[in-house]
Design a protein around this motif. Structure first.
Motif, mmCIF file in Angstrom:
data_model
loop_
_atom_site.group_PDB
_atom_site.id
_atom_site.type_symbol
_atom_site.label_atom_id
_atom_site.label_comp_id
_atom_site.label_asym_id
_atom_site.label_seq_id
_atom_site.Cartn_x
_atom_site.Cartn_y
_atom_site.Cartn_z
ATOM 1 N N HIS A 19 0.810 -1.217 0.000
ATOM 2 C CA HIS A 19 0.000 0.000 0.000
ATOM 3 C C HIS A 19 0.853 1.282 0.000
ATOM 4 C CE1 HIS A 19 -3.672 2.304 1.052
ATOM 5 N NE2 HIS A 19 -2.785 3.100 1.621
ATOM 6 N N CYS A 20 1.897 1.316 0.833
ATOM 7 C CA CYS A 20 2.619 2.575 1.027
ATOM 8 C C CYS A 20 3.530 2.929 -0.142
ATOM 9 C CB CYS A 20 3.391 2.569 2.340
ATOM 10 S SG CYS A 20 4.632 1.289 2.455
ATOM 11 N N CYS A 21 3.681 2.036 -1.130
ATOM 12 C CA CYS A 21 4.399 2.435 -2.343
ATOM 13 C C CYS A 21 3.625 3.547 -3.053
ATOM 14 C CB CYS A 21 4.557 1.253 -3.293
ATOM 15 S SG CYS A 21 5.558 -0.088 -2.652
ATOM 16 N N THR A 56 -4.067 -3.531 0.430
ATOM 17 C CA THR A 56 -4.458 -2.832 1.662
ATOM 18 C C THR A 56 -3.315 -2.851 2.673
ATOM 19 O OG1 THR A 56 -6.750 -3.463 1.312
ATOM 20 C CG2 THR A 56 -6.137 -2.901 3.560
ATOM 21 N N CYS A 57 -3.146 -1.737 3.395
ATOM 22 C CA CYS A 57 -2.104 -1.684 4.438
ATOM 23 C C CYS A 57 -2.592 -2.455 5.676
ATOM 24 C CB CYS A 57 -1.800 -0.242 4.820
ATOM 25 S SG CYS A 57 -0.691 -0.147 6.240
ATOM 26 N N PRO A 58 -1.918 -3.546 6.040
ATOM 27 C CA PRO A 58 -2.377 -4.328 7.193
ATOM 28 C C PRO A 58 -2.303 -3.548 8.506
ATOM 29 C CG PRO A 58 -0.810 -5.593 5.855
ATOM 30 C CD PRO A 58 -0.766 -4.184 5.365
ATOM 31 N N GLU A 59 -1.321 -2.673 8.632
ATOM 32 C CA GLU A 59 -1.172 -1.947 9.902
ATOM 33 C C GLU A 59 -2.261 -0.883 10.073
ATOM 34 O OE1 GLU A 59 2.666 -0.406 10.970
ATOM 35 O OE2 GLU A 59 3.708 -2.117 10.126
ATOM 36 N N VAL A 60 -2.480 -0.089 9.030
ATOM 37 C CA VAL A 60 -3.491 0.975 9.147
ATOM 38 C C VAL A 60 -4.871 0.382 9.422
ATOM 39 C CG1 VAL A 60 -4.769 2.725 7.840
ATOM 40 C CG2 VAL A 60 -2.277 2.734 7.809
ATOM 41 N N GLY A 113 11.962 -4.060 5.204
ATOM 42 C CA GLY A 113 12.296 -3.417 6.477
ATOM 43 C C GLY A 113 11.105 -3.252 7.393
ATOM 44 N N SER A 114 9.942 -3.674 6.924
ATOM 45 C CA SER A 114 8.730 -3.554 7.734
ATOM 46 C C SER A 114 8.500 -4.846 8.517
ATOM 47 C CB SER A 114 7.530 -3.298 6.799
ATOM 48 O OG SER A 114 6.330 -3.692 7.427
ATOM 49 N N PRO A 115 8.054 -4.752 9.766
ATOM 50 C CA PRO A 115 7.747 -5.958 10.531
ATOM 51 C C PRO A 115 6.540 -6.708 9.975
ATOM 52 C CG PRO A 115 7.009 -4.003 11.707
ATOM 53 C CD PRO A 115 7.774 -3.519 10.509
ATOM 54 N N VAL A 116 5.844 -6.066 9.030
ATOM 55 C CA VAL A 116 4.617 -6.637 8.463
ATOM 56 C C VAL A 116 4.821 -7.023 6.997
ATOM 57 C CG1 VAL A 116 2.214 -6.092 7.927
ATOM 58 C CG2 VAL A 116 3.184 -5.432 10.130
ATOM 59 N N CYS A 117 5.339 -6.099 6.191
ATOM 60 C CA CYS A 117 5.506 -6.355 4.752
ATOM 61 C C CYS A 117 6.913 -6.771 4.362
ATOM 62 C CB CYS A 117 5.142 -5.102 3.955
ATOM 63 S SG CYS A 117 3.393 -4.692 4.007
ATOM 64 N N GLY A 118 7.862 -6.670 5.264
ATOM 65 C CA GLY A 118 9.264 -6.953 4.929
ATOM 66 C C GLY A 118 9.430 -8.345 4.328
HETATM 67 S S1 SF4 Z 1 2.300 -2.293 6.877
HETATM 68 FE FE1 SF4 Z 1 3.936 -0.762 6.651
HETATM 69 S S2 SF4 Z 1 5.120 -1.459 4.875
HETATM 70 FE FE2 SF4 Z 1 3.141 -2.525 4.817
HETATM 71 S S3 SF4 Z 1 1.829 -1.253 3.523
HETATM 72 FE FE3 SF4 Z 1 1.480 -0.608 5.644
HETATM 73 S S4 SF4 Z 1 2.897 1.077 5.945
HETATM 74 FE FE4 SF4 Z 1 3.598 -0.026 4.122
#
Ligand code: SF4
Length: 192
Positions: A19-21, A56-60, A113-118
């Motif tokens: 998502h954050c790209c 979808t961004c899992p964290e948001v 580098g993300s704990p979720v998407c890395g």
């Molecule tokens: S969890 Fe982090 S790396 Fe993954 S989409 Fe959301 S903001 Fe980006």
């Protein structure tokens, strides 16, 4: 055989991005490295005339936009794993349907580098035995190590289970490292 009555301008090629790209506003505060989209990546893809699917961004969608930055161990809960799995299932259902319709899924590009998407590296506590939790003014020392984030693990595992082994996974660096950027772009270039 292609039906001329439904022929149109579409390329029938799609790439799936973290998502954050496409929306750096989703990142934890202090970690956005662009005002909006990740221009080098998106400009490159736009020139290729392909569809861009923003996962979808899992964290948001679990913690919201006012969340704190965390290490993988803090995300690695049954509840957050179930959340990631729901998102993954929805994404892969669409992959399945696009493939059924003759579309080419070029790849999954995940923010590293993300704990979720890395895909290659994740943040961990410098001392893995350190007690976590507590008040917000206490944050443990972090370091980056090789590993996969919670969402990346679920996406890779589920894609393999569904037989999507032909879809490559590409890691996009969140840090401005010329060697890592060159590696990512050469892998992306190889998709076309
Ligand atoms: S969890 Fe982090 S790396 Fe993954 S989409 Fe959301 S903001 Fe980006």
């Amino acid at each position: 055989m292609e039906n001329p009555a439904v022929k149109d301008a579409r390329s029938k090629k799609i790439i799936f991005l973290s998502h954050c790209c496409l929306n750096q506003n989703a990142r934890v505060r202090g970690l956005a490295f662009a005002p909006g989209v990740v221009r080098p990546l998106i400009d490159h893809l736009l020139k290729k005339d392909i569809g861009i699917y923003q996962m979808t961004c899992p964290e948001v969608t679990f913690f919201g936009t006012l969340r704190w930055g965390q290490v993988k161990k803090q995300f690695d809960t049954p509840m957050f794993r179930a959340h990631c799995q729901r998102l993954v299932d929805e994404i892969l259902d669409q992959v399945m349907d696009y493939k059924r319709g003759g579309y080419e899924i070029l790849g999954f590009v995940l923010m590293d580098g993300s704990p979720v998407c890395g895909l290659d590296t994740i943040p961990v506590t410098a001392d893995e035995n350190e007690d976590l939790g507590g008040m917000v003014w206490y944050t443990p020392q972090q370091s980056l190590v090789e590993g996969q984030g919670v969402f990346a693990e679920a996406l890779k595992r589920s894609a393999a289970e569904r037989g999507f082994d032909d879809i490559p996974f590409i890691s996009y660096p969140e840090i401005d490292d010329p060697a890592l950027l060159e590696k990512a772009f050469s892998q992306i270039e190889a998709l076309f």
